[in-house]
Motif scaffolding. Structure first.
Motif, PDB file in Angstrom:
ATOM      1  N   MET A 198     -19.142   4.132  13.170  1.00  0.00           N
ATOM      2  CA  MET A 198     -18.769   3.271  14.292  1.00  0.00           C
ATOM      3  C   MET A 198     -19.277   3.827  15.631  1.00  0.00           C
ATOM      4  N   ASN A 199     -19.455   5.139  15.703  1.00  0.00           N
ATOM      5  CA  ASN A 199     -19.907   5.765  16.946  1.00  0.00           C
ATOM      6  C   ASN A 199     -21.419   5.707  17.146  1.00  0.00           C
ATOM      7  N   LEU A 200     -22.163   5.284  16.124  1.00  0.00           N
ATOM      8  CA  LEU A 200     -23.622   5.294  16.209  1.00  0.00           C
ATOM      9  C   LEU A 200     -24.149   4.262  17.198  1.00  0.00           C
ATOM     10  N   THR A 201     -25.096   4.704  18.008  1.00  0.00           N
ATOM     11  CA  THR A 201     -25.821   3.794  18.901  1.00  0.00           C
ATOM     12  C   THR A 201     -27.320   4.003  18.669  1.00  0.00           C
ATOM     13  N   THR A 202     -28.123   3.223  19.348  1.00  0.00           N
ATOM     14  CA  THR A 202     -29.573   3.358  19.187  1.00  0.00           C
ATOM     15  C   THR A 202     -30.064   4.739  19.634  1.00  0.00           C
ATOM     16  N   LYS A 203     -29.287   5.416  20.477  1.00  0.00           N
ATOM     17  CA  LYS A 203     -29.681   6.746  20.943  1.00  0.00           C
ATOM     18  C   LYS A 203     -29.599   7.788  19.820  1.00  0.00           C
ATOM     19  N   ASN A 204     -28.809   7.491  18.764  1.00  0.00           N
ATOM     20  CA  ASN A 204     -28.675   8.420  17.644  1.00  0.00           C
ATOM     21  C   ASN A 204     -29.831   8.311  16.654  1.00  0.00           C
ATOM     22  N   LEU A 205     -30.661   7.299  16.824  1.00  0.00           N
ATOM     23  CA  LEU A 205     -31.812   7.092  15.936  1.00  0.00           C
ATOM     24  C   LEU A 205     -33.028   7.772  16.560  1.00  0.00           C
ATOM     25  N   VAL A 206     -33.517   8.852  15.932  1.00  0.00           N
ATOM     26  CA  VAL A 206     -34.608   9.649  16.516  1.00  0.00           C
ATOM     27  C   VAL A 206     -35.710   9.884  15.489  1.00  0.00           C
ATOM     28  N   ILE A 207     -36.824  10.372  15.982  1.00  0.00           N
ATOM     29  CA  ILE A 207     -37.912  10.788  15.096  1.00  0.00           C
ATOM     30  C   ILE A 207     -37.720  12.267  14.803  1.00  0.00           C
ATOM     31  N   GLY A 208     -37.602  12.600  13.511  1.00  0.00           N
ATOM     32  CA  GLY A 208     -37.314  13.968  13.106  1.00  0.00           C
ATOM     33  C   GLY A 208     -38.548  14.837  13.009  1.00  0.00           C
ATOM     34  N   ILE A 209     -38.345  16.052  12.527  1.00  0.00           N
ATOM     35  CA  ILE A 209     -39.403  17.059  12.434  1.00  0.00           C
ATOM     36  C   ILE A 209     -40.553  16.616  11.532  1.00  0.00           C
ATOM     37  N   ASP A 210     -40.245  15.703  10.597  1.00  0.00           N
ATOM     38  CA  ASP A 210     -41.257  15.232   9.647  1.00  0.00           C
ATOM     39  C   ASP A 210     -41.938  13.941  10.097  1.00  0.00           C
ATOM     40  N   GLY A 211     -41.630  13.491  11.308  1.00  0.00           N
ATOM     41  CA  GLY A 211     -42.223  12.256  11.801  1.00  0.00           C
ATOM     42  C   GLY A 211     -41.516  11.007  11.312  1.00  0.00           C
ATOM     43  N   GLN A 212     -40.448  11.178  10.553  1.00  0.00           N
ATOM     44  CA  GLN A 212     -39.693  10.047  10.018  1.00  0.00           C
ATOM     45  C   GLN A 212     -38.428   9.837  10.857  1.00  0.00           C
ATOM     46  N   ARG A 213     -37.778   8.702  10.633  1.00  0.00           N
ATOM     47  CA  ARG A 213     -36.561   8.406  11.397  1.00  0.00           C
ATOM     48  C   ARG A 213     -35.337   9.116  10.809  1.00  0.00           C
ATOM     49  N   TRP A 214     -34.578   9.733  11.716  1.00  0.00           N
ATOM     50  CA  TRP A 214     -33.367  10.482  11.360  1.00  0.00           C
ATOM     51  C   TRP A 214     -32.198   9.956  12.188  1.00  0.00           C
ATOM     52  N   ILE A 215     -30.999  10.304  11.732  1.00  0.00           N
ATOM     53  CA  ILE A 215     -29.795  10.119  12.537  1.00  0.00           C
ATOM     54  C   ILE A 215     -29.391  11.494  13.072  1.00  0.00           C
ATOM     55  N   TYR A 216     -29.290  11.605  14.391  1.00  0.00           N
ATOM     56  CA  TYR A 216     -28.781  12.810  15.039  1.00  0.00           C
ATOM     57  C   TYR A 216     -27.432  12.442  15.666  1.00  0.00           C
ATOM     58  N   THR A 217     -26.358  13.088  15.212  1.00  0.00           N
ATOM     59  CA  THR A 217     -25.038  12.792  15.758  1.00  0.00           C
ATOM     60  C   THR A 217     -24.135  14.011  15.600  1.00  0.00           C
ATOM     61  N   ASN A 218     -22.904  13.872  16.017  1.00  0.00           N
ATOM     62  CA  ASN A 218     -21.888  14.910  15.824  1.00  0.00           C
ATOM     63  C   ASN A 218     -20.677  14.272  15.167  1.00  0.00           C
ATOM     64  N   ARG A 219     -20.126  14.961  14.185  1.00  0.00           N
ATOM     65  CA  ARG A 219     -18.933  14.440  13.528  1.00  0.00           C
ATOM     66  C   ARG A 219     -17.772  14.449  14.518  1.00  0.00           C
TER      67      ARG A 219
END
Length: 405
Positions: free
Chosen positions: A264-285
């Protein structure tokens, strides 16, 4: 002697309590940010008071009498504070006030201590604690108050009256009257012991009477979905939009391991490009504030893309639609019945499924799973993510092939 402690005395006239005699004069003692106020039993006319100096104006006998009393009070408070420092006593503003007024320290009650603890937690929400943690301690207080009324027929009880029998009776009450499970009961008592330790540290009680009570936990066989059961839900299409949304949120959690509140806390800002060039979720529990970095599997990406331009999320920059946990779990029951699954479908079941069916069963090392789940230790992961028999069989067959000539 205690050092690095802040101490101040402020003399002020309380305009909010104006009487025919004038404004009542108070001394405000502040030690390390905590303060206590002492009524000096003196009044002053508002026009005769100097806020800047904290003294009465003029050279009248009345002004001199007030100012002499203020000087004496400040000197006496400073003297008491210095004595407490020399004796290396536990120093706080309220204790200094009690020593000055000659009153005995008020005996603390258990609910007073819980309220004191909870007020500290509340002020630190978003800094050291989450709203969920604060709510947990509010629930503890509610249970404790009900227990005291039930067991002792009174509204509260003094700290000095606590003993082992109290906590043993509390355990029995939680299980028998509130129908709390064993592990839930143990977590409640563990939190209570933590609060009573705070009372010990503040010297409101000599020792924690609950120390000898050991909190033991039972291993829980957590349900997960098998690949076939997960596929059944994935392939099921619902004409009712709310059910389809709940299904998508549930499947998303099955492929990311995120708990309800974190989804529920996820926003578009949590969607990033990771170390492998693929899309990751970066967030905090939210529960632990531990960072979580999750490479997105195809199914999770597919669900994000589905709602990318949806009016349910676009106006608020949300990643996925929002639903209350209560409604979501209620709709999951409908989904489970519709898919004819003989399991209690809850949102947290998705997290277990990710840990077990999606990751561990497919050979993802437990160290990696632990990081994906945002756990602080692998020991926690071992509780959440059991290794199923199919994985054991797979590993043993591999071992057999290596041992066979």
């Amino acid at each position: 002697m205690k050092t690095n402690q802040t101490f101040s005395i402020l003399i002020w006239a309380n305009k909010a309590r104006l009487t025919n005699d004038g404004l009542p004069i108070y001394a405000r003692v502040t030690i390390d940010g905590r303060r206590a106020e002492i009524f000096l039993k003196r009044w002053v006319k508002q026009e005769h008071w100097d806020n800047k100096t904290g003294l009465a104006k003029g050279n009248t006998s009345e002004a001199k009498s007030i100012n002499n009393h203020i000087t004496h009070v400040k000197a006496e408070l400073l003297k008491i504070y210095n004595q407490m420092q020399v004796l290396d006593e536990n120093i706080n503003a309220e204790l200094l006030k009690l020593k000055y007024t000659g009153q005995k320290e008020e005996k603390k009650t258990i609910l007073q201590i819980v309220d004191y603890h909870n007020s500290q937690i509340e002020r630190l929400i978003g800094i050291d604690y989450t709203q969920a943690t604060y709510s947990k301690y509010l629930t503890l207080r509610d249970k404790l108050e009900k227990f005291i009324k039930y067991e002792y027929k009174k509204s509260d009880t003094f700290l000095e009256d606590l003993n082992y029998k109290f906590v043993a009776s509390f355990e029995y009450y939680l299980k028998s009257q509130l129908s709390n499970g064993h592990n839930t009961t143990m977590k409640t008592i563990k939190n209570l012991k933590k609060i009573i330790n705070l009372a010990v540290q503040n010297e409101w009680i000599e020792k924690n009477p609950f120390t000898s009570f050991k909190c033991s936990y039972k291993n829980v066989d957590r349900q997960v979905l098998t690949l076939d059961e997960l596929a059944t839900i994935e392939n099921k299409e619902f004409k009712i939009e709310r059910l389809q949304q709940v299904k998508d949120l549930f499947i998303f959690s099955c492929y990311t391991g995120l708990a309800y509140v974190d989804v529920m806390n996820l926003t578009t800002k949590n969607l990033v490009i990771g170390i492998d060039g693929q899309r990751w979720i970066y967030t905090n529990r939210q529960k632990t504030a531990n960072p979580v970095h999750i490479p997105l599997l195809p199914m999770a990406l597919q669900i994000i893309e589905k709602y990318k331009n949806s009016p349910l999320v676009s106006s608020k920059e949300l990643l996925l639609p929002h639903l209350s946990n209560q409604k979501l779990n209620s709709y999951l029951k409908e989904i489970g019945d519709s898919c004819k699954l003989n399991k209690n479908l809850t949102f947290h079941l998705a997290r277990h499924t990710f840990a077990t069916t999606i990751t561990l069963t497919n050979g993802v090392p437990i160290e990696t799973v632990s990081k994906l789940l945002g756990h602080s230790s692998i020991k926690i992961t071992q509780v959440y993510a059991k290794v199923v028999e199919s994985k054991i069989s797979q590993d043993m067959n591999l071992l057999k092939s290596k041992l066979t000539p």
